[in-house]
Structures are given as C-alpha cells and as structure tokens.
Motif scaffolding. Sequence first.
Motif, PDB file in Angstrom:
ATOM      1  N   GLY B  38      28.032  59.720  23.205  1.00  0.00           N
ATOM      2  CA  GLY B  38      27.823  60.809  24.078  1.00  0.00           C
ATOM      3  C   GLY B  38      29.235  61.853  24.111  1.00  0.00           C
ATOM      4  N   ALA B  42      31.309  61.309  29.322  1.00  0.00           N
ATOM      5  CA  ALA B  42      30.014  61.058  29.511  1.00  0.00           C
ATOM      6  C   ALA B  42      29.936  59.912  30.320  1.00  0.00           C
ATOM      7  N   ASN B 228      25.089  61.190  28.826  1.00  0.00           N
ATOM      8  CA  ASN B 228      25.658  62.602  29.124  1.00  0.00           C
ATOM      9  C   ASN B 228      25.939  62.630  30.692  1.00  0.00           C
ATOM     10  N   TYR B 251      24.856  67.054  22.664  1.00  0.00           N
ATOM     11  CA  TYR B 251      26.027  66.247  22.114  1.00  0.00           C
ATOM     12  C   TYR B 251      26.314  66.796  20.579  1.00  0.00           C
TER      13      TYR B 251
END
Lengths: 314, 260
Positions: B38, B42, B228, B251
Amino acid sequence: MKKQNIYSFLISILSLIFGSFIINSGVVSNSYKTVILQIGIYLIASLSLNFTLGYLGEFTLGHAGFLAAGAYTYALLLKNGVNFLIAIIISAVVSCLIGCITGVLSSRLRGDYLAIASLGISEIIRIIIVNIEIFGGPKGLKSIPKYSNFLLIYSFVVLSFTVFKLIINSKHGRTIIAIREDEIAVKSLGISTRKYKILAFCVSAFFAGISGALWAGNQGILTPGEFGFMKSVEILVMVILGGIGSMTGSVISTSLLVAFPVIFQIFIPNMNKYRMVIYALILILVMIFRPSGIMGKKEFRFNKLKNPGGSENE
Amino acid sequence: MSNYVLECYNLNLLFKNHHAVKDFNLQVEKGKTYGLIGPNGAGKTTVLNLLTRVYKQNLGDIFINGKNTRKWDSTQINRHGIARTFQNIRLFKEMTVLENTMVGFHNNQKYSLFDSIFRTPKYFSEEKKIKNKSLELLSIFGMENKADCLSKNLSYGAQRMVEILRALATDPSILLLDEPAAGMNSSETMNLFEVINKIKNKFEISFIIIEHNMNFIMKICDYIYVLNRGETIAKGKPEEIQKNKEVETAYLGGQYAENK
C-alpha cells in the motif's frame, strides 16, 4: 575458571594485603590515608551508579539516597550492637529495597522524568532522616564505631567490581546492555524489560548501600546534609568523567577526582570549599575535549590481562 | 478450534481524528507468506504494531493459536510465537552480531542471577548451549565469519539479516518483517529472497511481509493484502492483485500496468 581470572584474583588479593600492610605500617601520613579510604568508598558508589547509568542506560539523580539509606541503617545497627559485617549486609539490603522502588519507577518513566523521580526519592529519604528522631534529626548521628579500614573498604571495592563484571558478562548483563541499546527491540524478543530494570537498580543500590555503610564507618559522624543533591551530582560527575559504561574509567576518574582537591589543599589552603567549582570546571573541559569521558566505553587493560579484580587498588 | 496461527477480526485503530486502521481482517495459515502493500501512510506498519501490541486496537480482536491477545503486552506476544523486525533497524549497535542473536535466545536460557554471579556449572553449560545455537543459526545463513563484528559496523543488508536472525532466535511461528528489502541493492534483495525461502523450508513458519519492492513481494507471497488509508482495498493471490484495477490506481499507478 579461566587462567587470567585466577591471575587477576591473585593480584587483587595480594594488592589488598600489601596495601593494608603499607597503610597500617604508618608510612602513609594520615591525610593521605583518609584520601585513599575515601577513594575506595567513592569507587563503590561510582561503580554502582555506572551500572545503571552506563550499562542499563537510565539517567538517575538520586544515588545519594541509596548511600544515605545504607549509611543510616548501618549507623543505627552498630549503635544497637550488631556485628559490623552483618550491619553492612543489612544496610545493603535496605538500600536494595529502595533501589527496587526506583527500578519499578524506571519501567514506567523514562529519560528526564526518571531523573526527576529518582531525585524525588533521594530527597524523600533525606527528609525522612531529618524529621525522624531516631535518625538524630538535622544534627545527625555521632560516635558511630569506626570499623572501615583499608582492608574492609577495598575488599568491598574488589567484590563490587568483580560482581558487576560477572553480571555484565552473563545473560543478565547482556540483556541490560541490550535494553540500553534498544528497549523496544528487547521487548519484541519476548524479554520483560521491567524485570531486568528492577534487577539492575537493585544490584546497583545494593552496592551503593555498602558504600554508604562504609562511609558511615569511616566518618564516625553522619549528617543528613551530606546526602543532598550535590552528593548525587558528585558521583554522577565521576561516572561521566570516566566514561559512561566503562568500569575502569570510573575507577580512574573517581581516584583522580577524590584525590585532586585533597592533594591541592596542601598547596592551596581552603581548597575544599571550591571542590564543586573544580568538579564543574573539569566536567566542562572534559565534555568539550573528550565528550565520551576519559575511557569512553572501553575498558582499561594491562596488555592481555583482563581484570575483573581490583588490580588498580592504588 | 481453527487451524489458523493468527487471526484478526475487524481491527480498528483511531489516532485522535485519524482512522489509521479500518476493519482489518487477516487469517494466517501455517507456513504461508502474506504480503502487506500500500502507499505511504496506508497503515501497514500500524497493522504490524497492532499485531505485536505496540498499539492497542480500539475495536476488534486478535487471536494467536486461538488465544485472545487483548490482555497481553508485546513481550507475551513474542512468547506466543510472533517475532518481528522493524522498519528502521533496531539492532543492539554496541553489541556483536553473536551477542545480538544470543539475546534472542534468552527466553530459552534458564539460569538465575545467582548462577551468573557465582559462575555455577549451570551458567557455563547454558552459556555454551546458547552460544552454539547462535553460531549454528548464523552459519545457516553464512554469517558466522561476522559473529564478532560490532553490529553497527555491518553493512545495511547484513544488519537487516542480523535483525531477522535475532527474531528467528526466539523460535517464532510467525515472523513479521517490516520492509526487509528497503534500501537494499538488487543482489542484496536476491540474497534476502533466498534467506526467506531458506527459513520457510527449514523452520516452517509463516511470514507477514511489508514491502514496497513489487517484484520481490509478488514472487515471495502466497497472499497479498493491499491497504489504502487504513482500509483493505484488495486481497488475494499475487496474480489477482496485479490485475486488480483499483489497486493499480491507488498504488501501483497506470504505468506499472503498462510496463507489464
């Protein structure tokens, strides 16, 4: 046992006997004798502080409290006719208990907060001593039998040096140093840092208590004023000057700092008044020119001869 | 009883107004490798910190071998078989590589302060045992020649390795690696890849790995979780994740897909 350990053991025994012979033979004048004894007492104190400050890495300002606890317990026990060796052990244990409290605090507080808290503990001890009748109040205790001679003091110096060295070279010492390096990492390895912090403070306070007891037996008089904040600072300066985390460094710096004012007093009278000024000056100079102290983290060695014993007994 | 080594359900963590982890679910099977990826911030490291109880979750439960960890601290987590490394290396810098690994073995080393002060036979036998075990562990990964180096003098990749070995010394069933390949060059990354495979074959432990190096993580993981802003936006096998459009936009970026 390793060969070198046996050597250093023999050397420390020999130097103990030899030193005590010289001291008792009267070759050394009385004022020097006092200095030598004081060095011994301060050595135990600074070695014990170095254990928590240098190896555990916890900054405390209350070492005088441990000394006071040891000294007063010793004095009271002696006045009640307890054998002096037993009295020393008991005063060490009492001091150890107070060390345990500091240890518990240290697992909850860190850095500056612990320094303040430990200062608080030592002040509490001092105030208890001032206010409780049995401790002699502000006037202090007088005519404590003087049992502290060269042999006794330096036997304990050797003992404390050896015990600290033995602990440092074991699982316990390794963990304690690891806590200094990175506490979170130690916790992540499943080791209870709290237990080892308390242990380190207990051992340190135990020997500080012995130092206090020997101090009482050396002076013959105790006043609570002696165990104030400045005493803690004095010992702290010795450790920092010698190198935080170097036991031989502590030995060197303690010997220098204790001997320095007394030797200079011969040339300049009333030097003792300015002792703290000189300490501060020396500390500032060392911090500027050698920030890690005289020895840094290294240990002093006679060639290959490791010395867990007190081969540097003056 | 479930057959998962580690399970967590609906983990939530709030930092004041910031919802750092939202409803995070993870079930770890024995011997499998899980990847957490991520963008920055995140909540990947936060999840690891939750699993090891550095942070305490506001909501949700974590079970290790079916036992709820709610009342444990990070020490007990390790004793129940979770070891971890850190994003910024946390080695004992002033200690040698050997000593670093020996500290990892300490919980299996049973001798008291009495034994260490009086140097009883137990001290010697236990010390020897741990030393041999540490040397053995180091030699499996070809580090035995560095045993007496101070760990701060090692190269970055070697320091990472020592940290992994130290965690391995605690005999874990799950190893959490926080960006193990960060700052490594490609040959060091290859080496790390081999080491992790070696550990998998030898010790049969599960891994949870946070990593930004996509090639690395796609190759090594059995399952990948994509985070995320604290939310799990995708999970599944590496191939599925690579095809996932949402992940790409969040990402990996469109470019990665094109290059593919």
